[in-house]
Write a protein that holds these residues in place. Structure first.
Motif, mmCIF file in Angstrom:
data_model
loop_
_atom_site.group_PDB
_atom_site.id
_atom_site.type_symbol
_atom_site.label_atom_id
_atom_site.label_comp_id
_atom_site.label_asym_id
_atom_site.label_seq_id
_atom_site.Cartn_x
_atom_site.Cartn_y
_atom_site.Cartn_z
ATOM 1 N N HIS A 102 0.824 -1.204 0.000
ATOM 2 C CA HIS A 102 0.000 0.000 0.000
ATOM 3 C C HIS A 102 0.860 1.257 0.000
ATOM 4 C CE1 HIS A 102 -4.125 -1.637 1.617
ATOM 5 N NE2 HIS A 102 -3.867 -1.996 0.370
ATOM 6 N N GLU A 103 1.926 1.260 0.791
ATOM 7 C CA GLU A 103 2.796 2.444 0.885
ATOM 8 C C GLU A 103 3.418 2.774 -0.476
ATOM 9 O OE1 GLU A 103 3.241 4.485 3.328
ATOM 10 O OE2 GLU A 103 2.399 3.413 5.041
ATOM 11 N N ILE A 104 3.911 1.747 -1.152
ATOM 12 C CA ILE A 104 4.525 1.975 -2.471
ATOM 13 C C ILE A 104 3.469 2.454 -3.459
ATOM 14 C CG2 ILE A 104 5.818 0.917 -4.366
ATOM 15 C CD1 ILE A 104 6.798 -1.166 -2.267
ATOM 16 N N ALA A 105 2.284 1.849 -3.378
ATOM 17 C CA ALA A 105 1.202 2.244 -4.283
ATOM 18 C C ALA A 105 0.809 3.703 -4.060
ATOM 19 C CB ALA A 105 -0.005 1.326 -4.078
ATOM 20 N N ARG A 106 0.693 4.112 -2.794
ATOM 21 C CA ARG A 106 0.333 5.502 -2.506
ATOM 22 C C ARG A 106 1.433 6.464 -2.963
ATOM 23 N NH1 ARG A 106 -2.589 3.409 2.042
ATOM 24 N NH2 ARG A 106 -0.687 3.273 3.294
ATOM 25 N N ALA A 107 2.684 6.052 -2.806
ATOM 26 C CA ALA A 107 3.782 6.908 -3.262
ATOM 27 C C ALA A 107 3.663 7.194 -4.747
ATOM 28 C CB ALA A 107 5.120 6.252 -2.950
ATOM 29 N N GLN A 108 3.240 6.176 -5.505
ATOM 30 C CA GLN A 108 3.083 6.357 -6.953
ATOM 31 C C GLN A 108 1.843 7.185 -7.274
ATOM 32 O OE1 GLN A 108 4.856 5.684 -9.617
ATOM 33 N NE2 GLN A 108 3.459 5.408 -11.320
ATOM 34 N N THR A 109 0.708 6.831 -6.687
ATOM 35 C CA THR A 109 -0.537 7.517 -7.041
ATOM 36 C C THR A 109 -0.574 8.953 -6.542
ATOM 37 O OG1 THR A 109 -1.662 6.637 -5.073
ATOM 38 C CG2 THR A 109 -1.842 5.358 -7.109
ATOM 39 N N ALA A 128 17.547 7.809 -3.101
ATOM 40 C CA ALA A 128 16.900 8.658 -2.100
ATOM 41 C C ALA A 128 15.382 8.658 -2.279
ATOM 42 C CB ALA A 128 17.447 10.085 -2.184
ATOM 43 N N ALA A 129 14.924 8.714 -3.521
ATOM 44 C CA ALA A 129 13.482 8.706 -3.779
ATOM 45 C C ALA A 129 12.849 7.386 -3.362
ATOM 46 C CB ALA A 129 13.224 8.970 -5.260
ATOM 47 N N LEU A 130 13.548 6.294 -3.583
ATOM 48 C CA LEU A 130 13.013 4.975 -3.238
ATOM 49 C C LEU A 130 12.988 4.750 -1.727
ATOM 50 C CD1 LEU A 130 14.742 2.962 -6.086
ATOM 51 C CD2 LEU A 130 12.267 3.188 -5.793
ATOM 52 N N VAL A 131 14.071 5.093 -1.040
ATOM 53 C CA VAL A 131 14.112 4.829 0.405
ATOM 54 C C VAL A 131 13.206 5.776 1.181
ATOM 55 C CG1 VAL A 131 16.425 3.840 0.296
ATOM 56 C CG2 VAL A 131 16.148 6.270 0.830
ATOM 57 N N ALA A 132 12.725 6.834 0.536
ATOM 58 C CA ALA A 132 11.756 7.720 1.189
ATOM 59 C C ALA A 132 10.401 7.028 1.359
ATOM 60 C CB ALA A 132 11.595 9.006 0.377
ATOM 61 N N ILE A 133 10.191 5.921 0.647
ATOM 62 C CA ILE A 133 8.950 5.165 0.766
ATOM 63 C C ILE A 133 9.069 4.210 1.947
ATOM 64 C CG2 ILE A 133 7.346 3.604 -0.413
ATOM 65 C CD1 ILE A 133 8.657 4.487 -3.069
ATOM 66 N N LYS A 134 8.095 4.220 2.826
ATOM 67 C CA LYS A 134 8.113 3.329 3.979
ATOM 68 C C LYS A 134 8.156 1.879 3.523
ATOM 69 C CE LYS A 134 5.793 2.324 8.343
ATOM 70 N NZ LYS A 134 4.662 2.662 9.252
ATOM 71 N N GLY A 135 9.101 1.127 4.065
ATOM 72 C CA GLY A 135 9.226 -0.287 3.705
ATOM 73 C C GLY A 135 10.313 -0.566 2.693
ATOM 74 N N VAL A 136 10.862 0.495 2.080
ATOM 75 C CA VAL A 136 11.922 0.318 1.078
ATOM 76 C C VAL A 136 13.252 0.723 1.696
ATOM 77 C CG1 VAL A 136 12.766 0.934 -1.211
ATOM 78 C CG2 VAL A 136 10.301 0.775 -0.799
ATOM 79 N N GLY A 137 14.109 -0.253 1.939
ATOM 80 C CA GLY A 137 15.421 0.021 2.500
ATOM 81 C C GLY A 137 16.456 0.269 1.417
ATOM 82 N N LYS A 138 17.655 0.598 1.831
ATOM 83 C CA LYS A 138 18.704 0.931 0.867
ATOM 84 C C LYS A 138 19.056 -0.262 -0.010
ATOM 85 C CE LYS A 138 23.136 3.325 0.520
ATOM 86 N NZ LYS A 138 24.271 3.924 1.268
ATOM 87 N N TRP A 139 19.172 -1.463 0.588
ATOM 88 C CA TRP A 139 19.495 -2.653 -0.201
ATOM 89 C C TRP A 139 18.431 -2.893 -1.264
ATOM 90 C CZ3 TRP A 139 16.969 -7.200 -1.276
ATOM 91 C CH2 TRP A 139 17.739 -8.223 -1.863
ATOM 92 N N THR A 140 17.164 -2.756 -0.892
ATOM 93 C CA THR A 140 16.072 -2.947 -1.855
ATOM 94 C C THR A 140 16.155 -1.919 -2.974
ATOM 95 O OG1 THR A 140 14.639 -3.826 -0.116
ATOM 96 C CG2 THR A 140 13.561 -3.067 -2.132
ATOM 97 N N ALA A 141 16.405 -0.668 -2.607
ATOM 98 C CA ALA A 141 16.503 0.386 -3.623
ATOM 99 C C ALA A 141 17.653 0.116 -4.587
ATOM 100 C CB ALA A 141 16.700 1.742 -2.939
ATOM 101 N N GLU A 142 18.791 -0.272 -4.044
ATOM 102 C CA GLU A 142 19.966 -0.506 -4.893
ATOM 103 C C GLU A 142 19.751 -1.704 -5.820
ATOM 104 O OE1 GLU A 142 23.396 1.219 -1.862
ATOM 105 O OE2 GLU A 142 22.623 -0.809 -1.603
#
Length: 217
Positions: A102-109, A128-142
């Protein structure tokens, strides 16, 4: 649409890495040719990475199939937001992963991130834009930028498998920590993503018994 680097460009990068760093030359000599692991990106790609974390490959495939089926084949922000957390959990997701969906979806919408134009940002800005989303850590973003956007100079220094392969390469007694791994990888610019693939390939080959480590590694 992201494009994977060509086999020729990956091969050239491997040669450059081996020439620049004798420690990587050992991994390069032992590791067979590999292809860049490009995956679908966008909202679906990031949500899938979250879904697949901390479970086995088989379990991840099974859960993701249930998610896709539960969303009637439409893994979009709108489709996910149309289901509450409890409904998403019936697809095999933990409550936390459902909330992150839901958090990622809201970030997009809501316009906090634009997956369609993420390539306009440089690596630092995109992370930076990716890790600003709750639930997305640096490893996931990279790893998202590597696997879903084909970015060639991203290096996930917090990855334990990479850290262990770096320990082998340097014949060190202890694995580097995240900060040390980033620092060690600086010599591999602008091919750090290829270096990561090479180290992962080497690590996997050793763990499967297909590649033998030198004495003392």
């Amino acid at each position: 649409m992201a494009l994977a680097p060509s086999p020729a460009s990956v091969a050239a990068a491997r040669e450059a890495l081996a020439a620049a760093d004798p420690a990587l030359a050992k991994a390069h000599a032992s590791t067979p040719v590999f292809e860049w692991r490009l995956r679908p990106g966008g909202y679906e790609g990031l949500f899938r990475m979250i879904v697949e974390q901390q479970v086995s490959v088989a379990a991840a495939a099974s859960i993701w199939k249930r998610v896709v089926d539960g969303l009637d084949g439409q893994v979009t922000p709108e489709a996910v937001l149309a289901r509450d957390v409890e409904t998403l959990r019936t697809f095999g997701l933990s409550g936390q992963k459902a909330k992150y969906g839901h958090e990622i979806a809201r970030a997009q919408t809501e316009g906090h991130i634009d997956f369609d134009h993420l390539e306009r940002l440089d690596d630092v800005e995109a992370i930076a834009a990716l890790v600003a989303i709750k639930g997305v850590g640096k490893w996931t973003a990279e790893t998202f930028l590597m696997f879903c956007e084909g970015r060639l100079d991203v290096f996930p220094g917090g990855d334990v498998a990479l850290q262990e392969a770096m320990r082998w390469a340097d014949r060190a007694e202890a694995r580097p920590n995240e900060k040390q791994a980033y620092a060690r990888a600086e010599i591999w610019r602008p091919h750090r993503g290829v270096a990561a693939h090479l180290l992962w390939g080497w690590y996997g080959g050793v763990r499967r018994g297909e590649i033998a480590l030198d004495e003392g590694a």
